[in-house]
Motif scaffolding. Sequence first.
Motif: not given
Length: 380
Positions: A73-74, A245, A248, A288
């Motif tokens: 995702r990061e 991350d 985001s 997270s």
Amino acid sequence: MRIEDFSPAQQANVVRAEKGYQAFTPPPLPPAVALAPSLIRQLSTADRAVGELAGLGRSLPSPELFGRALVRREAVLSSRIEGTVASLSDVAMYEAERPAKPAGDVQEVFNYMSAMDHLLDEDRRLPLSLPLLREAHQILMTGVRGDHATPGEFRRSQNWIGPPGSTISTARYVPPPPELLWSPLDAFEKYLHAEGELPPLLAIAAAHCQFEAIHPFIDGNGRIGRLLAVLLLVEWGLLPAPLLDLSSYIEPRRDRYYEGLLRVSTEGDWHGWFEFFLEVIERQARDSLARAVRLDTLRSDLRARVATARSSGLLAVLVDELFRAPVISINIAKAALGVTHRAATANVEKLVAAGILVEVTRGRQRFFAAPEVLDVMSGG
């Protein structure tokens, strides 16, 4: 770059390059900044959020599964800050398919993940250092747009930051000229290993900002700088895995992010930068934490769906693999399970029958996606 855009105190750090233009050389860290009560309160909140996330990470049965999900995702969002357009599903499909021809934006995201894996490899050859960051840059930039920009090498020419069409004289910011680059880089590397005068989260904020101000590579500085921030969270023991991350939160606020970095150079506004960075840390630690709980709950639910008196333990192993690779092929299942092609096919088809996998075949190859896993990974 106009010297009048810098405060009188910061003008002392503006230098004239050998070729006559003006550039900025950031003074060594740590910055001389007083921690106001409001910043101390914000630091306490962010520390607490990171501590809660670290505690959950250490208690999860398979923290590496969730760390991998958040790294993916990061990678997507950090690359998006730099103009790359690729979804998490695109990346998962690319990981499974591994096409011979690089797939543009998806390859850039995949390179980001590979660079993160390299930095966090427990068996890596190099310690935390400038050469380690150069290795990460080589992985990040090879085979993609920007691979002309000497992957793995610090720049030998001048770069600058400004709107499209800007020149070195009209740019908003010009980092140190190449002939003066090694002095701030050497001081930066020493800072990474110095006894901390700042609390760890502020030290990471300062390191990220300083790296961006030095801008040591022709291209890819933003992504390496954000990789560095995540690396330091793990390297300095704040998190057991890359569970945060940052991008985001930064991606939809990129204007504040860039402006905050610039104001440190032009105004010496460390207080404003620290406030923003702690906001990013606290919000993303909370996000997270919630996302890891959802992933863990989903993992338990999916394992329960396939746990019957007659089922083998292979289905549970394959369910776990979906959190590491939410799009799989029969060959991926075969390798994960250590079984024959026929047995792997049978186990994959059982997950299809259970509604856990959906076939997304391309050409002659069969691929299978886990939509529920992808949804939790990519959802807002």
